[in-house]
Design a protein around this motif. Structure first.
Motif, PDB file in Angstrom:
ATOM      1  N   GLU A  41       0.831  -1.201   0.000  1.00 31.03           N
ATOM      2  CA  GLU A  41       0.000   0.000   0.000  1.00 31.03           C
ATOM      3  C   GLU A  41       0.869   1.256   0.000  1.00 31.03           C
ATOM      4  O   GLU A  41       0.590   2.225  -0.714  1.00 31.03           O
ATOM      5  CB  GLU A  41      -0.923  -0.009   1.221  1.00 31.03           C
ATOM      6  CG  GLU A  41      -1.796   1.232   1.377  1.00 31.03           C
ATOM      7  CD  GLU A  41      -2.767   1.435   0.225  1.00 31.03           C
ATOM      8  OE1 GLU A  41      -3.229   2.579   0.050  1.00 31.03           O
ATOM      9  OE2 GLU A  41      -3.056   0.462  -0.509  1.00 31.03           O
ATOM     10  N   GLU A  42       1.938   1.244   0.784  1.00 33.12           N
ATOM     11  CA  GLU A  42       2.854   2.388   0.803  1.00 33.12           C
ATOM     12  C   GLU A  42       3.577   2.517  -0.536  1.00 33.12           C
ATOM     13  O   GLU A  42       3.828   3.623  -1.012  1.00 33.12           O
ATOM     14  CB  GLU A  42       3.867   2.233   1.942  1.00 33.12           C
ATOM     15  CG  GLU A  42       3.259   2.210   3.335  1.00 33.12           C
ATOM     16  CD  GLU A  42       2.488   3.478   3.665  1.00 33.12           C
ATOM     17  OE1 GLU A  42       2.908   4.569   3.225  1.00 33.12           O
ATOM     18  OE2 GLU A  42       1.455   3.383   4.343  1.00 33.12           O
ATOM     19  N   GLN A  43       3.905   1.386  -1.152  1.00 33.59           N
ATOM     20  CA  GLN A  43       4.518   1.422  -2.485  1.00 33.59           C
ATOM     21  C   GLN A  43       3.564   2.055  -3.492  1.00 33.59           C
ATOM     22  O   GLN A  43       3.975   2.868  -4.323  1.00 33.59           O
ATOM     23  CB  GLN A  43       4.884   0.008  -2.939  1.00 33.59           C
ATOM     24  CG  GLN A  43       6.047  -0.613  -2.200  1.00 33.59           C
ATOM     25  CD  GLN A  43       6.352  -2.015  -2.696  1.00 33.59           C
ATOM     26  OE1 GLN A  43       5.703  -2.521  -3.608  1.00 33.59           O
ATOM     27  NE2 GLN A  43       7.333  -2.659  -2.090  1.00 33.59           N
ATOM     28  N   ARG A  44       2.292   1.674  -3.412  1.00 31.85           N
ATOM     29  CA  ARG A  44       1.300   2.219  -4.343  1.00 31.85           C
ATOM     30  C   ARG A  44       1.197   3.742  -4.206  1.00 31.85           C
ATOM     31  O   ARG A  44       1.155   4.474  -5.207  1.00 31.85           O
ATOM     32  CB  ARG A  44      -0.064   1.572  -4.073  1.00 31.85           C
ATOM     33  CG  ARG A  44      -1.161   2.006  -5.044  1.00 31.85           C
ATOM     34  CD  ARG A  44      -2.518   1.515  -4.587  1.00 31.85           C
ATOM     35  NE  ARG A  44      -2.900   2.093  -3.312  1.00 31.85           N
ATOM     36  CZ  ARG A  44      -3.368   3.326  -3.166  1.00 31.85           C
ATOM     37  NH1 ARG A  44      -3.505   4.125  -4.217  1.00 31.85           N
ATOM     38  NH2 ARG A  44      -3.706   3.781  -1.966  1.00 31.85           N
ATOM     39  N   LYS A  45       1.187   4.227  -2.975  1.00 22.56           N
ATOM     40  CA  LYS A  45       1.124   5.675  -2.749  1.00 22.56           C
ATOM     41  C   LYS A  45       2.354   6.367  -3.342  1.00 22.56           C
ATOM     42  O   LYS A  45       2.254   7.441  -3.937  1.00 22.56           O
ATOM     43  CB  LYS A  45       1.031   5.970  -1.252  1.00 22.56           C
ATOM     44  CG  LYS A  45      -0.261   5.515  -0.603  1.00 22.56           C
ATOM     45  CD  LYS A  45      -0.224   5.801   0.896  1.00 22.56           C
ATOM     46  CE  LYS A  45      -1.467   5.280   1.594  1.00 22.56           C
ATOM     47  NZ  LYS A  45      -1.397   5.488   3.063  1.00 22.56           N
TER      48      LYS A  45
ATOM     49  N   TYR B 238       2.446   9.330  -6.216  1.00 28.18           N
ATOM     50  CA  TYR B 238       3.106  10.622  -6.030  1.00 28.18           C
ATOM     51  C   TYR B 238       4.179  10.843  -7.094  1.00 28.18           C
ATOM     52  O   TYR B 238       4.320  11.936  -7.640  1.00 28.18           O
ATOM     53  CB  TYR B 238       3.740  10.700  -4.639  1.00 28.18           C
ATOM     54  CG  TYR B 238       2.818  11.233  -3.571  1.00 28.18           C
ATOM     55  CD1 TYR B 238       2.760  12.593  -3.286  1.00 28.18           C
ATOM     56  CD2 TYR B 238       2.006  10.375  -2.841  1.00 28.18           C
ATOM     57  CE1 TYR B 238       1.920  13.085  -2.305  1.00 28.18           C
ATOM     58  CE2 TYR B 238       1.161  10.851  -1.855  1.00 28.18           C
ATOM     59  CZ  TYR B 238       1.116  12.210  -1.586  1.00 28.18           C
ATOM     60  OH  TYR B 238       0.286  12.689  -0.618  1.00 28.18           O
ATOM     61  N   LEU B 239       4.950   9.808  -7.378  1.00 36.34           N
ATOM     62  CA  LEU B 239       6.040   9.931  -8.344  1.00 36.34           C
ATOM     63  C   LEU B 239       5.509  10.258  -9.732  1.00 36.34           C
ATOM     64  O   LEU B 239       6.108  11.035 -10.474  1.00 36.34           O
ATOM     65  CB  LEU B 239       6.854   8.634  -8.390  1.00 36.34           C
ATOM     66  CG  LEU B 239       8.144   8.667  -9.218  1.00 36.34           C
ATOM     67  CD1 LEU B 239       9.155   9.613  -8.589  1.00 36.34           C
ATOM     68  CD2 LEU B 239       8.743   7.269  -9.338  1.00 36.34           C
TER      69      LEU B 239
ATOM     70  N   THR C 234       5.428   8.319   5.076  1.00 42.59           N
ATOM     71  CA  THR C 234       5.191   6.916   4.758  1.00 42.59           C
ATOM     72  C   THR C 234       5.956   6.055   5.757  1.00 42.59           C
ATOM     73  O   THR C 234       6.546   6.575   6.712  1.00 42.59           O
ATOM     74  CB  THR C 234       5.629   6.610   3.315  1.00 42.59           C
ATOM     75  OG1 THR C 234       5.308   5.258   2.994  1.00 42.59           O
ATOM     76  CG2 THR C 234       7.125   6.808   3.143  1.00 42.59           C
ATOM     77  N   GLN C 235       5.946   4.758   5.528  1.00 39.31           N
ATOM     78  CA  GLN C 235       6.679   3.838   6.396  1.00 39.31           C
ATOM     79  C   GLN C 235       7.685   3.031   5.588  1.00 39.31           C
ATOM     80  O   GLN C 235       7.337   2.424   4.577  1.00 39.31           O
ATOM     81  CB  GLN C 235       5.720   2.882   7.114  1.00 39.31           C
ATOM     82  CG  GLN C 235       5.024   3.491   8.324  1.00 39.31           C
ATOM     83  CD  GLN C 235       4.217   2.455   9.082  1.00 39.31           C
ATOM     84  OE1 GLN C 235       3.358   1.789   8.528  1.00 39.31           O
ATOM     85  NE2 GLN C 235       4.498   2.315  10.368  1.00 39.31           N
ATOM     86  N   PHE C 236       8.938   3.070   6.033  1.00 40.93           N
ATOM     87  CA  PHE C 236       9.971   2.183   5.520  1.00 40.93           C
ATOM     88  C   PHE C 236      10.067   0.973   6.446  1.00 40.93           C
ATOM     89  O   PHE C 236       9.535   0.986   7.556  1.00 40.93           O
ATOM     90  CB  PHE C 236      11.327   2.891   5.491  1.00 40.93           C
ATOM     91  CG  PHE C 236      11.561   3.725   4.259  1.00 40.93           C
ATOM     92  CD1 PHE C 236      10.629   3.787   3.236  1.00 40.93           C
ATOM     93  CD2 PHE C 236      12.739   4.454   4.114  1.00 40.93           C
ATOM     94  CE1 PHE C 236      10.846   4.548   2.107  1.00 40.93           C
ATOM     95  CE2 PHE C 236      12.971   5.221   2.984  1.00 40.93           C
ATOM     96  CZ  PHE C 236      12.021   5.267   1.981  1.00 40.93           C
ATOM     97  N   VAL C 237      10.748  -0.045   5.982  1.00 41.79           N
ATOM     98  CA  VAL C 237      11.024  -1.194   6.842  1.00 41.79           C
ATOM     99  C   VAL C 237      12.536  -1.400   6.874  1.00 41.79           C
ATOM    100  O   VAL C 237      13.199  -1.402   5.834  1.00 41.79           O
ATOM    101  CB  VAL C 237      10.291  -2.463   6.348  1.00 41.79           C
ATOM    102  CG1 VAL C 237      10.734  -2.855   4.958  1.00 41.79           C
ATOM    103  CG2 VAL C 237      10.485  -3.611   7.325  1.00 41.79           C
TER     104      VAL C 237
END
Length: 420
Positions: free
Chosen positions: A174-178, A182-183, A194-197
């Motif tokens: 989901e964070e990748q999709r956002k 944006y990009l 956002t959240q990284f891991v």
């Protein structure tokens, strides 16, 4: 990483060693070819060959390249004097060529050092920045470069980053999709939270700002927001505790009504998982038929399920595996939703206490780690009892627990007049 060779206590990198061999070979070749051409009276056109070692050396080693230009100029002039004397015209020409070697080398050395200084300043800023910085390819998203701060933030080494793509840093799809949205919508983006891991697989809140620095390269700054987010989360949890205590008091007084409605438990559970980010913390499997519907107070059942999912995730051991399943047949009078974890388990003594207010299994560890006070199960139990149901628990210490919600398929007498 470059390797080094040692010569008389002087360490020389393999890259520098190869370059020096190339420069030396080119220089010797130029001298030999020039000597042969002058001796054969072919002409002085071979003077241009000296620019190969001179420019090559000056590009990588500006000051040493200038010295090499002087050496080549002297060698060329000696050869010319030896073979062309007393032809004054040709000697003047070769002298001009020799001077030109030095002049061109000086110009190249000047601009090369200027570029190197600019690059050194940029690299210094890049490496000492108190922000994480990452450069990645706009088309392949391959990471090209990262700084030390980002390595400290996420726990990866620079070499590990180079083998990754930028979307791999995000905590969920989901964070990748956002990020992709944006990009694609803007050239430059600021303040994208956002959240990284990280390497430890724990999610980390970050603020991203990026801009395109070339046709196919993007520079992204990364600000660590985790402390701020944790503080905000702590404030929200404190408020939630206050609400829980208040709600428990009202429940004990019997003043909370039920607002019945028909809803899909499978869809509800999926929305709880998405909203709470539980999928980033555990491997959660949902096994509930799509045609199953509940006739109950959706808000209160959602609170019960979220409480149990949260407990299952927090009490589980990595790799966390949670299974949510429906375990009723058509002839049963009860819906049964089982939430199974692979956690620390609960002893028989604790099983009699966990639904009491302010009780937690392994309370010392859990309170310290998750800052919990043990009200959610008490509230969950009362909500299910209001519907005419109950919660059962099966547990094996160090293997895990299964909490099963037993909910009547028809409305209880107490709730029949409260339609949502």
């Amino acid at each position: 990483m470059d390797r080094y060779a040692s010569f008389s206590r002087i360490n020389v990198s393999h890259t520098d060693l190869v370059r020096m061999i190339v420069i030396l070979s080119l220089t010797i070749s130029c001298i030999v070819i020039t000597a042969v051409s002058l001796r054969a009276n072919i002409g002085t056109i071979y003077a241009q060959l000296f620019y190969f070692p001179i420019l090559y050396a000056t590009y990588f080693y500006p000051r040493r390249g200038l010295i090499l230009a002087g050496v080549c100029a002297v060698a060329y002039e000696i050869l010319a004097y030896d073979y062309l004397f007393p032809d004054t015209g040709l000697l003047i020409y070769t002298t001009g060529q020799a001077v030109l070697f030095i002049c061109i080398s000086a110009v190249v050395a000047h601009f090369t050092e200027k570029v190197n200084r600019s690059e050194a300043r940029y690299r210094s800023i890049f490496e000492t920045s108190l922000l994480g910085i990452v450069l990645f390819d706009q088309n392949s998203f391959a990471i090209r470069m990262t700084n030390n701060y980002l390595s400290q933030m996420l726990g990866y080494t620079p070499e590990e980053f180079i083998g990754m793509t930028f979307p791999q840093l995000f905590a969920s799809k989901e964070e990748q999709r956002k990020f992709f949205e944006y990009l694609g919508s803007s050239e430059d983006v600021n303040n994208f939270e956002t959240q990284f891991v990280g390497r430890n697989k724990e999610p980390l809140w970050v603020n991203l700002s990026w801009r395109r620095v070339s046709d196919n390269q993007v520079s992204c700054s990364v600000i660590d927001l985790n402390k701020r987010k944790l503080a905000e989360q702590a404030a929200e949890e404190n408020y939630a505790r206050y609400q829980q205590v208040t709600e428990l008091s009202v429940l004990d007084a019997g003043k909370i009504p039920l607002n019945y409605s028909i809803f899909s438990p499978g869809e509800m559970i999926q929305s709880i998982i998405d909203a709470g980010g539980y999928a980033t913390k555990a491997d959660i499997t949902i096994d509930i038929p799509r045609n199953i519907t509940f006739d109950a107070d959706a808000g209160k059942i959602s609170t019960v399920i979220e409480s149990m999912l949260s407990n299952a995730v927090n009490y589980s051991k990595p790799p966390r595996k949670i299974r949510v399943s429906y375990q009723s047949s058509a002839s049963d009078k009860m819906h049964r939703i089982a939430i199974q974890d692979n956690g620390i388990g609960i002893t028989n003594t604790q099983l009699d206490e966990i639904f009491e207010p302010f009780q937690l299994p392994d309370s010392g560890t859990i309170v310290r780690k998750y800052d919990r006070i043990g009200l959610s199960l008490s509230i969950a139990k009362k909500y299910i009892q209001m519907h005419g149901g109950y919660i059962s628990v099966d547990s094996i210490v160090n293997l895990g627990s299964t909490f099963t919600i037993h909910l009547p398929k028809t409305r209880s007498v107490a709730g029949k007049g409260n339609d949502g």
